[in-house]
Design an enzyme around this catalytic site. Sequence first.
Site, PDB file in Angstrom:
ATOM      1  CB  ALA A  66      -0.860  -0.017   1.253  1.00  0.00           C
ATOM      2  N   GLY A 111       0.491  -4.990   0.603  1.00  0.00           N
ATOM      3  CA  GLY A 111      -0.650  -5.020  -0.321  1.00  0.00           C
ATOM      4  C   GLY A 111      -0.319  -5.688  -1.646  1.00  0.00           C
ATOM      5  CD  GLU A 114      -2.777  -7.358   2.383  1.00  0.00           C
ATOM      6  OE1 GLU A 114      -2.291  -6.216   2.184  1.00  0.00           O
ATOM      7  OE2 GLU A 114      -3.630  -7.575   3.252  1.00  0.00           O
ATOM      8  CD  GLU A 134       1.336  -5.700   5.641  1.00  0.00           C
ATOM      9  OE1 GLU A 134       2.078  -6.665   5.947  1.00  0.00           O
ATOM     10  OE2 GLU A 134       0.689  -5.658   4.584  1.00  0.00           O
TER      11      GLU A 134
HETATM   12  N1  COA Z   1       4.592   3.143  -0.326  1.00  0.00           N
HETATM   13  C1  COA Z   1       5.042   4.309  -0.811  1.00  0.00           C
HETATM   14  N2  COA Z   1       6.206   4.466  -1.426  1.00  0.00           N
HETATM   15  C2  COA Z   1       6.981   3.372  -1.568  1.00  0.00           C
HETATM   16  C3  COA Z   1       6.581   2.119  -1.087  1.00  0.00           C
HETATM   17  C4  COA Z   1       5.333   2.020  -0.437  1.00  0.00           C
HETATM   18  N3  COA Z   1       4.864   0.866   0.026  1.00  0.00           N
HETATM   19  N4  COA Z   1       7.577   1.221  -1.352  1.00  0.00           N
HETATM   20  C5  COA Z   1       8.553   1.905  -1.998  1.00  0.00           C
HETATM   21  N5  COA Z   1       8.181   3.214  -2.114  1.00  0.00           N
HETATM   22  C6  COA Z   1       8.941   4.293  -2.740  1.00  0.00           C
HETATM   23  C7  COA Z   1      10.089   4.753  -1.867  1.00  0.00           C
HETATM   24  O1  COA Z   1       9.654   5.674  -0.894  1.00  0.00           O
HETATM   25  C8  COA Z   1      10.998   5.386  -2.905  1.00  0.00           C
HETATM   26  O2  COA Z   1      10.467   6.649  -3.258  1.00  0.00           O
HETATM   27  P1  COA Z   1      11.457   7.940  -3.375  1.00  0.00           P
HETATM   28  O3  COA Z   1      12.420   7.559  -4.468  1.00  0.00           O
HETATM   29  O4  COA Z   1      10.530   9.049  -3.746  1.00  0.00           O
HETATM   30  O5  COA Z   1      12.122   8.075  -2.048  1.00  0.00           O
HETATM   31  C9  COA Z   1      10.813   4.479  -4.116  1.00  0.00           C
HETATM   32  O6  COA Z   1       9.560   3.823  -3.919  1.00  0.00           O
HETATM   33  C10 COA Z   1      11.893   3.426  -4.263  1.00  0.00           C
HETATM   34  O7  COA Z   1      11.963   2.691  -3.047  1.00  0.00           O
HETATM   35  P2  COA Z   1      13.320   2.478  -2.206  1.00  0.00           P
HETATM   36  O8  COA Z   1      12.939   2.184  -0.795  1.00  0.00           O
HETATM   37  O9  COA Z   1      14.249   3.609  -2.442  1.00  0.00           O
HETATM   38  O10 COA Z   1      13.893   1.179  -2.905  1.00  0.00           O
HETATM   39  P3  COA Z   1      14.872   0.075  -2.257  1.00  0.00           P
HETATM   40  O11 COA Z   1      15.326  -0.780  -3.382  1.00  0.00           O
HETATM   41  O12 COA Z   1      15.894   0.725  -1.399  1.00  0.00           O
HETATM   42  O13 COA Z   1      13.928  -0.798  -1.290  1.00  0.00           O
HETATM   43  C11 COA Z   1      11.923  -2.007  -0.699  1.00  0.00           C
HETATM   44  C12 COA Z   1      12.890  -1.568  -1.834  1.00  0.00           C
HETATM   45  C13 COA Z   1      10.717  -2.671  -1.353  1.00  0.00           C
HETATM   46  C14 COA Z   1      12.611  -3.007   0.218  1.00  0.00           C
HETATM   47  C15 COA Z   1      11.489  -0.765   0.105  1.00  0.00           C
HETATM   48  O14 COA Z   1      11.008   0.228  -0.810  1.00  0.00           O
HETATM   49  C16 COA Z   1      10.387  -1.021   1.102  1.00  0.00           C
HETATM   50  O15 COA Z   1      10.633  -1.576   2.168  1.00  0.00           O
HETATM   51  N6  COA Z   1       9.123  -0.576   0.778  1.00  0.00           N
HETATM   52  C17 COA Z   1       8.018  -0.657   1.680  1.00  0.00           C
HETATM   53  C18 COA Z   1       7.489  -2.070   1.779  1.00  0.00           C
HETATM   54  C19 COA Z   1       6.357  -2.136   2.779  1.00  0.00           C
HETATM   55  O16 COA Z   1       6.517  -1.924   3.963  1.00  0.00           O
HETATM   56  N7  COA Z   1       5.153  -2.450   2.259  1.00  0.00           N
HETATM   57  C20 COA Z   1       3.979  -2.595   3.074  1.00  0.00           C
HETATM   58  C21 COA Z   1       3.256  -1.319   3.147  1.00  0.00           C
HETATM   59  S1  COA Z   1       1.825  -1.460   4.226  1.00  0.00           S
END
Ligand code: COA
Length: 259
Positions: A66, A111, A114, A134
């Site tokens: 999400a 999400g 999911e 989460e």
């Molecule tokens: N919601 C909003 N933005 C997200 C996102 C999310 N769930 N997941 C990634 N992004 C965004 C990041 O903020 C970043 O944006 P920016 O460039 O404007 O800062 C961009 O996507 C790239 O992500 P980044 O974290 O820089 O990539 P990474 O390769 O270092 O890490 C992940 C990849 C997937 C491990 C990491 O993005 C992450 O942990 N995301 C969240 C996962 C999560 O908790 N999902 C459940 C949400 S309820």
Amino acid sequence: MKYTTLQISIDANILTATINRPEKLNALNKDVFTDLDQLVTEIEQNSDIQSAIITGSGSKAFVAGADISEFGHLDKAGAKALAKRGQDIFARIENCKKPIVAAVNGFALGGGCELAMACHFRIASENAKFGQPEVNLGLIPGYGGTQRLVQLIGKGKALELLMSAHMIDAKEAKELGLVNYVTTQETLLAHTQKILSVINTKAPLAVASCIKAANAVFDESTNGFALEIDEFGNCFDTQDMQEGTQAFLEKRKAVFTGK
Ligand code: COA
């Protein structure tokens, strides 16, 4: 139909919807939800479409969850409404009469996992990663993840993943039964299309009945065995059942019309 976050292509009666927010790793915001809702309507209503694939744009993510940036302004009631909206849309995918398959091309987190689990089955490329992170945010899944993960991989492993936020790779996802096949990144869509092209040759009403009956296993208000009897009987009222049995006896290939 017009979409702001999905790229759509239709080839050989298979619709491919690509969630297209690669700069945010295809995170599910309000606009993606609106588009996914509309997508199910299009799949259901367009008779040129027999089945569908949902995938993510770019080589890094299917959907990274999400959109966390939309959480900030939510109060308790708003959060419940968001979870309800997500669950309603994912239930529409799960209950769609036409097969919808997730082609998981990278991170399927929160999400995203999911969404993949709401699809009828999943194919993953070897770089895919699955998880419900989460609890790292002080949250739990809200779009059906606690339920479908238990349904798909069993309670013990599901609870471990839910409580630890541990990510698993495509190989482990296959071992757990979360995905059916693991492919290279390059062959993911072709492999998924190949499976659907076989399903598309089968009687569409019978395919729809398979989905309905399998979903009944997890619906406490429905007796799945009784539903199976009904659906089996209903098949005898279809032209396709007449055609399928006749074609077998005449040693020819059946031509189904979905009637
Ligand atoms: N919601 C909003 N933005 C997200 C996102 C999310 N769930 N997941 C990634 N992004 C965004 C990041 O903020 C970043 O944006 P920016 O460039 O404007 O800062 C961009 O996507 C790239 O992500 P980044 O974290 O820089 O990539 P990474 O390769 O270092 O890490 C992940 C990849 C997937 C491990 C990491 O993005 C992450 O942990 N995301 C969240 C996962 C999560 O908790 N999902 C459940 C949400 S309820």
